[in-house]
Design a protein around this motif. Structure first.
Motif, PDB file in Angstrom:
ATOM      1  N   VAL A 156     -53.085  16.600  30.023  1.00 59.54           N
ATOM      2  CA  VAL A 156     -54.469  16.241  29.741  1.00 59.54           C
ATOM      3  C   VAL A 156     -55.341  16.374  30.993  1.00 59.54           C
ATOM      4  O   VAL A 156     -56.466  16.880  30.920  1.00 59.54           O
ATOM      5  CB  VAL A 156     -54.535  14.810  29.174  1.00 59.54           C
ATOM      6  N   GLU A 157     -54.838  15.945  32.132  1.00 62.86           N
ATOM      7  CA  GLU A 157     -55.628  16.035  33.355  1.00 62.86           C
ATOM      8  C   GLU A 157     -55.945  17.481  33.718  1.00 62.86           C
ATOM      9  O   GLU A 157     -57.068  17.801  34.121  1.00 62.86           O
ATOM     10  CB  GLU A 157     -54.895  15.353  34.516  1.00 62.86           C
ATOM     11  N   THR A 158     -54.962  18.377  33.541  1.00 60.99           N
ATOM     12  CA  THR A 158     -55.190  19.801  33.836  1.00 60.99           C
ATOM     13  C   THR A 158     -56.221  20.397  32.895  1.00 60.99           C
ATOM     14  O   THR A 158     -57.070  21.204  33.296  1.00 60.99           O
ATOM     15  CB  THR A 158     -53.867  20.570  33.738  1.00 60.99           C
ATOM     16  N   ILE A 159     -56.159  20.005  31.625  1.00 61.62           N
ATOM     17  CA  ILE A 159     -57.140  20.506  30.653  1.00 61.62           C
ATOM     18  C   ILE A 159     -58.546  20.103  31.063  1.00 61.62           C
ATOM     19  O   ILE A 159     -59.484  20.918  31.045  1.00 61.62           O
ATOM     20  CB  ILE A 159     -56.795  19.976  29.249  1.00 61.62           C
ATOM     21  N   CYS A 160     -58.722  18.847  31.446  1.00 62.60           N
ATOM     22  CA  CYS A 160     -60.045  18.374  31.847  1.00 62.60           C
ATOM     23  C   CYS A 160     -60.520  19.046  33.130  1.00 62.60           C
ATOM     24  O   CYS A 160     -61.717  19.299  33.300  1.00 62.60           O
ATOM     25  CB  CYS A 160     -60.021  16.855  32.008  1.00 62.60           C
ATOM     26  N   THR A 161     -59.588  19.364  34.043  1.00 58.60           N
ATOM     27  CA  THR A 161     -59.970  20.075  35.272  1.00 58.60           C
ATOM     28  C   THR A 161     -60.504  21.459  34.954  1.00 58.60           C
ATOM     29  O   THR A 161     -61.533  21.896  35.499  1.00 58.60           O
ATOM     30  CB  THR A 161     -58.763  20.174  36.214  1.00 58.60           C
ATOM     31  N   HIS A 162     -59.825  22.179  34.063  1.00 61.95           N
ATOM     32  CA  HIS A 162     -60.314  23.493  33.648  1.00 61.95           C
ATOM     33  C   HIS A 162     -61.658  23.375  32.935  1.00 61.95           C
ATOM     34  O   HIS A 162     -62.535  24.235  33.097  1.00 61.95           O
ATOM     35  CB  HIS A 162     -59.297  24.169  32.728  1.00 61.95           C
ATOM     36  N   ALA A 163     -61.808  22.316  32.131  1.00 64.97           N
ATOM     37  CA  ALA A 163     -63.057  22.148  31.384  1.00 64.97           C
ATOM     38  C   ALA A 163     -64.223  21.851  32.319  1.00 64.97           C
ATOM     39  O   ALA A 163     -65.357  22.289  32.066  1.00 64.97           O
ATOM     40  CB  ALA A 163     -62.901  21.032  30.357  1.00 64.97           C
ATOM     41  N   VAL A 164     -63.987  21.115  33.403  1.00 64.44           N
ATOM     42  CA  VAL A 164     -65.055  20.835  34.368  1.00 64.44           C
ATOM     43  C   VAL A 164     -65.552  22.124  35.000  1.00 64.44           C
ATOM     44  O   VAL A 164     -66.767  22.323  35.203  1.00 64.44           O
ATOM     45  CB  VAL A 164     -64.553  19.843  35.439  1.00 64.44           C
ATOM     46  N   ASN A 165     -64.643  23.037  35.312  1.00 59.51           N
ATOM     47  CA  ASN A 165     -65.036  24.306  35.922  1.00 59.51           C
ATOM     48  C   ASN A 165     -65.687  25.244  34.920  1.00 59.51           C
ATOM     49  O   ASN A 165     -66.630  25.961  35.253  1.00 59.51           O
ATOM     50  CB  ASN A 165     -63.811  24.982  36.547  1.00 59.51           C
ATOM     51  N   LEU A 166     -65.187  25.238  33.679  1.00 57.64           N
ATOM     52  CA  LEU A 166     -65.699  26.168  32.659  1.00 57.64           C
ATOM     53  C   LEU A 166     -66.994  25.673  32.025  1.00 57.64           C
ATOM     54  O   LEU A 166     -67.830  26.486  31.621  1.00 57.64           O
ATOM     55  CB  LEU A 166     -64.629  26.377  31.588  1.00 57.64           C
ATOM     56  N   LYS A 167     -67.143  24.338  31.905  1.00 55.00           N
ATOM     57  CA  LYS A 167     -68.315  23.706  31.272  1.00 55.00           C
ATOM     58  C   LYS A 167     -68.524  24.189  29.832  1.00 55.00           C
ATOM     59  O   LYS A 167     -69.584  24.725  29.475  1.00 55.00           O
ATOM     60  CB  LYS A 167     -69.584  23.947  32.095  1.00 55.00           C
ATOM     61  N   PRO A 168     -67.528  24.025  28.957  1.00 56.16           N
ATOM     62  CA  PRO A 168     -67.708  24.438  27.564  1.00 56.16           C
ATOM     63  C   PRO A 168     -68.549  23.427  26.790  1.00 56.16           C
ATOM     64  O   PRO A 168     -68.678  22.266  27.190  1.00 56.16           O
ATOM     65  CB  PRO A 168     -66.273  24.487  27.032  1.00 56.16           C
ATOM     66  N   ALA A 169     -69.092  23.867  25.676  1.00 57.64           N
ATOM     67  CA  ALA A 169     -69.836  22.963  24.791  1.00 57.64           C
ATOM     68  C   ALA A 169     -68.916  22.257  23.808  1.00 57.64           C
ATOM     69  O   ALA A 169     -69.245  21.187  23.302  1.00 57.64           O
ATOM     70  CB  ALA A 169     -70.910  23.732  24.029  1.00 57.64           C
ATOM     71  N   ILE A 170     -67.742  22.855  23.534  1.00 56.27           N
ATOM     72  CA  ILE A 170     -66.792  22.261  22.596  1.00 56.27           C
ATOM     73  C   ILE A 170     -65.381  22.654  23.024  1.00 56.27           C
ATOM     74  O   ILE A 170     -65.146  23.777  23.491  1.00 56.27           O
ATOM     75  CB  ILE A 170     -67.084  22.705  21.141  1.00 56.27           C
ATOM     76  N   ILE A 171     -64.454  21.708  22.866  1.00 60.67           N
ATOM     77  CA  ILE A 171     -63.049  21.927  23.197  1.00 60.67           C
ATOM     78  C   ILE A 171     -62.208  21.558  21.984  1.00 60.67           C
ATOM     79  O   ILE A 171     -62.427  20.523  21.352  1.00 60.67           O
ATOM     80  CB  ILE A 171     -62.604  21.067  24.403  1.00 60.67           C
ATOM     81  N   VAL A 172     -61.234  22.395  21.661  1.00 56.22           N
ATOM     82  CA  VAL A 172     -60.258  22.099  20.616  1.00 56.22           C
ATOM     83  C   VAL A 172     -58.903  21.902  21.278  1.00 56.22           C
ATOM     84  O   VAL A 172     -58.467  22.749  22.064  1.00 56.22           O
ATOM     85  CB  VAL A 172     -60.190  23.234  19.566  1.00 56.22           C
ATOM     86  N   VAL A 173     -58.251  20.775  20.980  1.00 54.98           N
ATOM     87  CA  VAL A 173     -56.929  20.463  21.525  1.00 54.98           C
ATOM     88  C   VAL A 173     -55.945  20.424  20.356  1.00 54.98           C
ATOM     89  O   VAL A 173     -56.022  19.545  19.498  1.00 54.98           O
ATOM     90  CB  VAL A 173     -56.930  19.114  22.273  1.00 54.98           C
ATOM     91  N   ASP A 174     -55.016  21.360  20.327  1.00 52.35           N
ATOM     92  CA  ASP A 174     -54.054  21.517  19.235  1.00 52.35           C
ATOM     93  C   ASP A 174     -52.622  21.424  19.793  1.00 52.35           C
ATOM     94  O   ASP A 174     -52.122  22.378  20.364  1.00 52.35           O
ATOM     95  CB  ASP A 174     -54.281  22.864  18.555  1.00 52.35           C
ATOM     96  N   SER A 175     -51.984  20.289  19.652  1.00 50.44           N
ATOM     97  CA  SER A 175     -52.412  19.073  18.986  1.00 50.44           C
ATOM     98  C   SER A 175     -52.255  17.904  19.947  1.00 50.44           C
ATOM     99  O   SER A 175     -51.627  18.041  20.997  1.00 50.44           O
ATOM    100  CB  SER A 175     -51.576  18.829  17.732  1.00 50.44           C
ATOM    101  N   ILE A 176     -52.763  16.740  19.587  1.00 42.72           N
ATOM    102  CA  ILE A 176     -52.729  15.580  20.465  1.00 42.72           C
ATOM    103  C   ILE A 176     -51.312  15.048  20.612  1.00 42.72           C
ATOM    104  O   ILE A 176     -50.970  14.406  21.609  1.00 42.72           O
ATOM    105  CB  ILE A 176     -53.682  14.481  19.926  1.00 42.72           C
ATOM    106  N   GLN A 177     -50.419  15.330  19.633  1.00 37.63           N
ATOM    107  CA  GLN A 177     -49.057  14.810  19.691  1.00 37.63           C
ATOM    108  C   GLN A 177     -48.192  15.478  20.772  1.00 37.63           C
ATOM    109  O   GLN A 177     -47.151  14.931  21.134  1.00 37.63           O
ATOM    110  CB  GLN A 177     -48.354  14.975  18.337  1.00 37.63           C
ATOM    111  N   VAL A 178     -48.586  16.648  21.267  1.00 36.40           N
ATOM    112  CA  VAL A 178     -47.789  17.318  22.301  1.00 36.40           C
ATOM    113  C   VAL A 178     -48.404  17.162  23.686  1.00 36.40           C
ATOM    114  O   VAL A 178     -47.852  17.649  24.660  1.00 36.40           O
ATOM    115  CB  VAL A 178     -47.609  18.822  21.973  1.00 36.40           C
ATOM    116  N   MET A 179     -49.546  16.480  23.783  1.00 33.47           N
ATOM    117  CA  MET A 179     -50.198  16.286  25.079  1.00 33.47           C
ATOM    118  C   MET A 179     -49.575  15.096  25.813  1.00 33.47           C
ATOM    119  O   MET A 179     -49.029  14.188  25.197  1.00 33.47           O
ATOM    120  CB  MET A 179     -51.700  16.053  24.883  1.00 33.47           C
ATOM    121  N   HIS A 180     -49.661  15.125  27.148  1.00 32.38           N
ATOM    122  CA  HIS A 180     -49.127  14.016  27.926  1.00 32.38           C
ATOM    123  C   HIS A 180     -50.025  13.726  29.113  1.00 32.38           C
ATOM    124  O   HIS A 180     -50.736  14.596  29.616  1.00 32.38           O
ATOM    125  CB  HIS A 180     -47.701  14.319  28.409  1.00 32.38           C
TER     126      HIS A 180
END
Length: 454
Positions: A156-180
């Protein structure tokens, strides 16, 4: 380093306990309590998340000083999905979409993200599939994939780091059960990982004004897997239902902080993905040619629009000592109650008959406006007497045999008239003030009156 605290949490209700026990004393469920590790408590001076969604500059205000401007929304590209979400996607919202395996969750979100990528920056995060599998699905569906950003990651932390740099308007996470989350010392999919991962992504969404869509698995009984607090921390929760061998999928909202709940969207599964159905009543009213007993048509009210469905009933002499009562798409307990009302106030004894009822098209009915149509369908099957094909029926049946009014009666009648129905049996309190062109409306107050019109 401070020692991590061990807590025990119920996966059904989210209740916490100091030690493990077989039954949850909060909700009464058995074998749902599991262990998870709590991260050391941070000092107030260095706390990373404080206040609502991590906002640190909070102050006390009066309610009249709150800005009431409408929340800006953007369309997903599908009117049915926008309807269920309350008119579109709200920036900064957290949306949870669940459904059984093969229902089409990933397909619907991939189609939506490919459409949105043509107009804004998007990020599709896959934790269950490889990037090659996602690309193959997009190619098979003929989707434009030149602008969609994809990422294969489960942290999850890595995903948010990439999102901060990319600045998307929407993010899809597939799926929440495999995230840590790194701070949580348990396996992905556990109660603690699902809860902390969803909370982390929800805080990120509100801090950065980014819409986050989480895909969730379902349990054997069809409910969303994971702790109940998962549904509490998100803003909207929708379920994608449909039979594995069926063509149609229904998208139903169960929670929405930005719109009405119980909205219904209908999609058709094709070789090119999910296609929205703009007139659901037409597909659910695909009736057989010729008259047949045990069939009636009613008008449901799903969210903000009426929906015509066909109710089928089969009443046959039972060959067993305990007759069967089977309901598909309806509440079986309410079926038993209506049979008792029919015996007491309608004079028909079906205690020695097997009763099977079904809602055509796989629709699940939860409102009580279907009571009268269900009773007339059972009487029609028992007497082997077909109902008029141009008849539509709705109304709630009380225990005293009275026919109670239902909300939005005028809109239901107009929808039925639009589809060619020329006769209606409705509660007397739902009688229209002005005549509906081409339709004869009969108002009744008791169940015995309805049986006289068969």
């Amino acid at each position: 380093m401070a020692k991590a605290k061990i807590a025990y949490v119920c996966s059904d209700c989210g209740g916490e306990f100091p030690r493990w026990q077989g039954q949850c004393s909060e909700c009464g469920a058995w074998n749902t309590i599991s262990e998870f590790r709590v991260a050391p408590k941070q000092s107030s001076a260095t706390a990373k998340y404080v206040g609502y969604a991590g906002q640190v500059e909070n102050k006390v205000q009066t309610l009249s000083n709150i800005d009431l401007q409408a929340l800006p929304r953007f369309s997903s590209g599908y009117k049915e999905l926008d309807r269920v979400l309350g008119g579109g996607i709200v920036p900064g919202s957290a949306i949870l979409i669940g459904g059984s395996p093969g229902a089409g969750k990933s397909t619907l979100l991939l189609q939506t993200m490919c459409y949105l990528a043509q107009h804004m920056t998007t990020l599709y995060v896959t934790g269950e599939e490889s990037l090659q599998q996602v690309a193959m699905r997009a190619h098979r569906l003929g989707l434009p994939s030149d602008k969609l950003n994809v990422l294969a990651e489960t942290n999850v932390e890595t995903i948010c780091t990439h999102a901060v740099n990319l600045k998307p308007a929407i993010i899809v996470v597939d799926s929440i059960q495999v995230m840590h989350v790194l701070d949580v010392q348990s396996a992905p999919g556990s109660v603690s990982q699902v809860r902390e991962g969803a909370a982390y992504l929800t805080r990120f969404a509100k801090q950065n004004n980014v819409a986050v869509v989480l895909v969730g698995h379902v349990t054997k009984d069809g409910s969303l897997a994971g702790p109940k607090v998962l549904e509490h921390c998100i803003d909207a929760s929708v379920m994608l239902d449909g039979d594995e061998d069926g063509r149609y999928r229904t998208l139903r909202g169960t929670k929405n902080r930005f719109g009405a709940v119980n909205e219904l969207g209908v999609f058709a599964m094709t070789d090119k993905g999910l296609k929205e159905v703009t007139n659901p009543s037409a597909i659910f009213l695909n009736r057989a040619e010729g008259d047949s007993s045990g069939s009636s048509v009613t008008v449901l009210w799903e969210g903000t629009r009426p929906l015509l469905v066909e109710i089928q009933a089969l009443v046959d002499a039972s060959q067993m000592g305990n007759p069967r009562r089977i309901a598909v798409g309806l509440d079986q307990n309410r079926l038993a109650m209506l049979l008792a009302v029919l015996h007491r106030h309608g004079g028909l004894m079906l205690g020695d008959q097997d009763v099977f009822v079904n809602v055509v098209g796989g629709v699940k009915v939860s409102e009580t406006s279907v009571d009268l149509a269900l009773l007339l369908a059972m009487v029609s099957s028992f007497r082997d007497q077909p109902l008029d094909r141009e008849l539509v029926v709705f109304g709630e049946v009380g225990l005293a045999g009275e026919i109670r009014p239902v909300p939005s009666g005028q809109e239901r009648l107009r929808e039925a008239a639009k589809h060619g129905f020329k006769k209606a049996i409705v509660p007397k309190a739902n009688m229209p003030k002005d005549a509906i062109p081409g339709m004869k409306v009969i108002g009744i107050a008791r169940l015995s009156e309805a049986l006289e019109h068969l």
